[in-house]
Design an enzyme around this catalytic site. Structure first.
Site, PDB file in Angstrom:
ATOM      1  N   ASN A  37       5.794  -1.523 -10.404  1.00 43.56           N
ATOM      2  CA  ASN A  37       4.355  -1.539 -10.692  1.00 43.56           C
ATOM      3  C   ASN A  37       3.835  -0.145 -11.067  1.00 43.56           C
ATOM      4  OD1 ASN A  37       1.773  -2.490 -10.937  1.00 43.56           O
ATOM      5  ND2 ASN A  37       1.512  -3.078  -8.787  1.00 43.56           N
ATOM      6  N   HIS A 122      -1.432 -14.393   1.708  1.00 41.03           N
ATOM      7  CA  HIS A 122      -2.383 -13.290   1.904  1.00 41.03           C
ATOM      8  C   HIS A 122      -3.792 -13.839   2.089  1.00 41.03           C
ATOM      9  CE1 HIS A 122      -0.181  -9.728  -0.164  1.00 41.03           C
ATOM     10  NE2 HIS A 122       0.685 -10.515   0.445  1.00 41.03           N
ATOM     11  N   ARG A 147      -0.915 -12.949   6.049  1.00 39.15           N
ATOM     12  CA  ARG A 147      -1.206 -11.515   6.130  1.00 39.15           C
ATOM     13  C   ARG A 147      -2.703 -11.337   6.007  1.00 39.15           C
ATOM     14  NH1 ARG A 147      -0.029  -6.722   1.745  1.00 39.15           N
ATOM     15  NH2 ARG A 147      -2.136  -7.302   1.106  1.00 39.15           N
ATOM     16  N   TYR A 159      -7.547  -0.667  -0.168  1.00 43.64           N
ATOM     17  CA  TYR A 159      -6.397  -1.054  -0.984  1.00 43.64           C
ATOM     18  C   TYR A 159      -6.069  -2.538  -0.805  1.00 43.64           C
ATOM     19  CZ  TYR A 159      -1.687  -0.960  -2.947  1.00 43.64           C
ATOM     20  OH  TYR A 159      -0.567  -1.210  -3.695  1.00 43.64           O
ATOM     21  N   ASP A 210      -0.824  -5.270   6.902  1.00 45.03           N
ATOM     22  CA  ASP A 210      -0.175  -4.217   6.109  1.00 45.03           C
ATOM     23  C   ASP A 210      -1.035  -2.957   6.150  1.00 45.03           C
ATOM     24  OD1 ASP A 210       1.214  -2.720   4.269  1.00 45.03           O
ATOM     25  OD2 ASP A 210       1.332  -4.309   2.760  1.00 45.03           O
ATOM     26  N   HIS A 212      -0.140  -0.204   4.546  1.00 46.84           N
ATOM     27  CA  HIS A 212       0.085   0.509   3.286  1.00 46.84           C
ATOM     28  C   HIS A 212       0.261   2.008   3.502  1.00 46.84           C
ATOM     29  CE1 HIS A 212      -1.910  -3.242   1.632  1.00 46.84           C
ATOM     30  NE2 HIS A 212      -0.776  -3.192   0.970  1.00 46.84           N
ATOM     31  N   GLU A 236       3.019  -3.939   9.120  1.00 46.24           N
ATOM     32  CA  GLU A 236       3.828  -3.493   7.980  1.00 46.24           C
ATOM     33  C   GLU A 236       3.484  -2.085   7.534  1.00 46.24           C
ATOM     34  OE1 GLU A 236       3.436  -6.069   4.596  1.00 46.24           O
ATOM     35  OE2 GLU A 236       4.102  -4.505   3.232  1.00 46.24           O
ATOM     36  N   GLU A 262       8.873  -1.437   1.705  1.00 43.53           N
ATOM     37  CA  GLU A 262       8.746  -2.019   0.368  1.00 43.53           C
ATOM     38  C   GLU A 262       8.903  -0.947  -0.711  1.00 43.53           C
ATOM     39  OE1 GLU A 262       4.843  -3.822   0.695  1.00 43.53           O
ATOM     40  OE2 GLU A 262       4.003  -2.305  -0.607  1.00 43.53           O
ATOM     41  N   ARG A 283      11.794  -4.534   4.587  1.00 39.65           N
ATOM     42  CA  ARG A 283      10.881  -4.948   3.510  1.00 39.65           C
ATOM     43  C   ARG A 283      11.459  -4.730   2.115  1.00 39.65           C
ATOM     44  NH1 ARG A 283       7.059  -7.969   2.898  1.00 39.65           N
ATOM     45  NH2 ARG A 283       5.586  -6.642   1.825  1.00 39.65           N
ATOM     46  N   HIS A 312       9.504  -7.805   0.460  1.00 41.82           N
ATOM     47  CA  HIS A 312       8.302  -7.665  -0.354  1.00 41.82           C
ATOM     48  C   HIS A 312       8.302  -8.758  -1.436  1.00 41.82           C
ATOM     49  CE1 HIS A 312       5.892  -4.841  -3.232  1.00 41.82           C
ATOM     50  NE2 HIS A 312       5.080  -5.636  -2.568  1.00 41.82           N
ATOM     51  N   ASP A 316       3.415  -8.550  -8.261  1.00 46.92           N
ATOM     52  CA  ASP A 316       3.973  -7.611  -9.247  1.00 46.92           C
ATOM     53  C   ASP A 316       5.504  -7.600  -9.207  1.00 46.92           C
ATOM     54  OD1 ASP A 316       2.681  -6.078  -6.782  1.00 46.92           O
ATOM     55  OD2 ASP A 316       4.486  -4.963  -7.328  1.00 46.92           O
ATOM     56  N   GLU A 339       7.561 -12.726   1.777  1.00 49.02           N
ATOM     57  CA  GLU A 339       6.191 -12.664   1.274  1.00 49.02           C
ATOM     58  C   GLU A 339       6.079 -13.534   0.017  1.00 49.02           C
ATOM     59  OE1 GLU A 339       5.015  -8.772  -0.078  1.00 49.02           O
ATOM     60  OE2 GLU A 339       2.894  -9.220   0.191  1.00 49.02           O
ATOM     61  N   TRP A 402       0.027  11.940   4.804  1.00 42.73           N
ATOM     62  CA  TRP A 402       0.702  10.825   5.473  1.00 42.73           C
ATOM     63  C   TRP A 402       2.198  11.007   5.342  1.00 42.73           C
ATOM     64  CZ3 TRP A 402      -2.733   7.546   1.941  1.00 42.73           C
ATOM     65  CH2 TRP A 402      -3.985   7.302   2.546  1.00 42.73           C
TER      66      TRP A 402
HETATM   67  O1  EZ4 Z   1       1.134  -2.702  -2.489  1.00 40.63           O
HETATM   68  O2  EZ4 Z   1       2.922  -4.953  -4.567  1.00 40.63           O
HETATM   69  O3  EZ4 Z   1       3.015  -6.035   0.973  1.00 40.63           O
HETATM   70  N1  EZ4 Z   1       2.585  -5.976  -0.100  1.00 40.63           N
HETATM   71  C1  EZ4 Z   1       2.035  -4.895  -0.652  1.00 40.63           C
HETATM   72  C2  EZ4 Z   1       1.668  -4.996  -2.101  1.00 40.63           C
HETATM   73  C3  EZ4 Z   1       2.049  -3.713  -2.808  1.00 40.63           C
HETATM   74  C4  EZ4 Z   1       2.068  -3.903  -4.277  1.00 40.63           C
HETATM   75  C5  EZ4 Z   1       2.539  -2.617  -4.962  1.00 40.63           C
HETATM   76  O4  EZ4 Z   1       2.852  -2.830  -6.266  1.00 40.63           O
HETATM   77  O5  EZ4 Z   1       1.868  -3.907  -0.013  1.00 40.63           O
HETATM   78  O6  EZ4 Z   1       0.321  -5.213  -2.242  1.00 40.63           O
HETATM   79 CO    CO Z   2       3.066  -3.937   1.721  1.00 40.40          CO
END
Ligand code: EZ4
Ligand code: CO
Length: 402
Positions: A37, A122, A147, A159, A210, A212, A236, A262, A283, A312, A316, A339, A402
């Site tokens: 991505n 999600h 999630r 995000y 998640d 992130h 996650e 991921e 992941r 993951h 995308d 997922e 981070w």
């Molecule tokens: O941020 O696929 O767990 N899933 C994620 C996704 C990722 C995107 C990144 O391209 O964290 O939303």
């Molecule tokens: Co993620």
């Protein structure tokens, strides 16, 4: 048997996908996912200019040797771009092998370990109320695991939580947008979301969250501890994980299960995490982690330490990756969860698949190889669109450490 040619197909049915098509002298071809991505063209160039010329003439049946040629044979090892390219080659070769032997890939990986594959959906709401409502929709669709992500009061853009109620898509058109993030507002707020979701939906539903990578190890430890009463299936990417030892802090403070990786791309991102039992789920997906050949090894090491997979699988990652993952998940013993976000409906014009979702689980039929084909004419109707994942800064403009 010989590889005669290979080509890269970039298309954008709703979002960008990069697909590798490998041709052989037996008329059989294989497909691999090469989508990274926001970095699609970097992978395409690496495949076209560096990998494909070295692939032509090789025997596609020798997957292990070809994998090692492109991993160990390359002076500059690893990295997301080259590992995604290698993953695409690997998945395409497993597809070819399955087609040549007229058998689905899961059969080449030891056969079926289970009847069906548990997947999670999600629910992304801008407010707690919207998150509750979206969770209800996914429950009604049959999902057993969801999630949960929620907008945070005082943060403009969280995000993965669409501001305009559109489909989930963290990448934005054009150059990467810069957003502002406030970890303390996030940490103060998130436990209350899970408290309400448990109140409304009870204890049976599996809940995931998640982060992130948006915490330091000690912040992540606090979050994991404060979420403990809500019995998450997993937390996650609580930290970036580049400092593997950092995960020790989280383990010292909490029994919330941890999923990570991921953005990882090799077993060497995981060695401390696995051997010290600092995580519970892997992941790293096939498409970015060196394909089936490498993930088989990672999963085997993880299995010795009671760690399961939870690949993951956002939108995308293309249907080619999802199909390959379903074969993998059907076959290995230490599968945990997959997922699953359904692709935009126009994606089906380009990719023809043989998997189904039913009542919280997915399954794949016994079509040979991955069971996925691509309609190149349809792909040509959807040309590449530049899009990038966002960059985050603290509220005073500082880049995070981070
Ligand atoms: O941020 O696929 O767990 N899933 C994620 C996704 C990722 C995107 C990144 O391209 O964290 O939303
Ligand atoms: Co993620």
């Amino acid at each position: 048997m010989k590889i005669t040619d290979a080509k890269v197909i970039i298309c954008s049915p709703g979002r960008n996908f990069v697909t590798l098509k490998v041709f052989t002298d037996q008329g059989v071809y294989g497909l691999g996912d090469a989508t990274l991505n926001g970095m699609e063209k970097a992978v395409a160039t690496y495949l076209e200019d560096y990998c494909i010329p070295a692939l032509i003439g090789r025997d596609p049946r020798n997957i292990e040797d070809i994998w090692n040629y492109f991993y160990r044979g390359v002076y500059w090892r690893r990295g997301a771009v080259s590992m995604t390219a290698l993953s695409a080659i690997d998945i395409a070769l497993w597809d070819i092998k399955g087609k040549m032997l007229n058998t689905p890939i899961y059969n080449l990986l030891g056969g079926r370990s289970r009847e069906k594959v548990l997947v999670y959906a999600h629910a992304n709401g801008r407010t707690i109320e919207e998150t509750i409502e979206k969770t209800g929709k996914e429950c009604a669709a049959g999902f057993k695991a969801i999630r949960i992500q929620c907008g945070v009061p005082g943060i403009d853009s969280v995000y993965g939580v669409p501001r305009d109620n559109k489909a989930y898509e963290p990448a934005k058109r054009g150059v990467a947008p810069e957003e502002r993030w406030d970890t303390s507002k996030y940490l103060n707020f998130i436990p209350s979301v899970f408290e309400k979701i448990r109140d409304v939906y009870g204890d049976d539903l599996h809940l995931l969250h998640d982060v992130h990578h948006r915490c330091t190890p000690i912040e992540a430890a606090r979050l994991a501890k404060e979420l403990e009463p809500y019995h998450l299936f997993w937390l996650e990417d609580p930290v970036s994980g580049e400092l593997q030892e950092g995960l020790r802090h989280i383990r010292q403070h909490s029994t919330t299960p941890i999923a990570i990786g991921e953005v990882f791309n090799s077993v060497y991102d995981y060695t401390t995490l696995i051997t010290e039992q600092l995580i519970d789920y892997i992941r790293m997906p096939l498409v970015h982690g060196g394909g089936i050949t490498h993930l088989l090894k990672v999963a085997a090491i993880a299995s010795v330490y009671h760690i399961n997979t939870g690949f993951h699988g956002a939108t995308d990652l293309s249907p080619v990756n999802l199909a390959a993952a379903l074969h993998f998940n059907t076959a290995i013993n230490n599968f945990g969860i997959q997922e699953y976000m359904p692709h935009h409906e126009i994606v089906c014009e380009v990719f023809k698949t043989h998997y189904i979702f039913e009542n919280g689980f997915m399954s794949i039929d016994n079509s040979p190889g991955t069971g996925v084909d691509i309609d190149e004419k349809a792909a040509a109707r959807y040309p590449y669109v530049m899009a990038r994942l966002p960059v985050n800064r603290k509220s005073d403009g500082t880049m995070f450490n981070w």
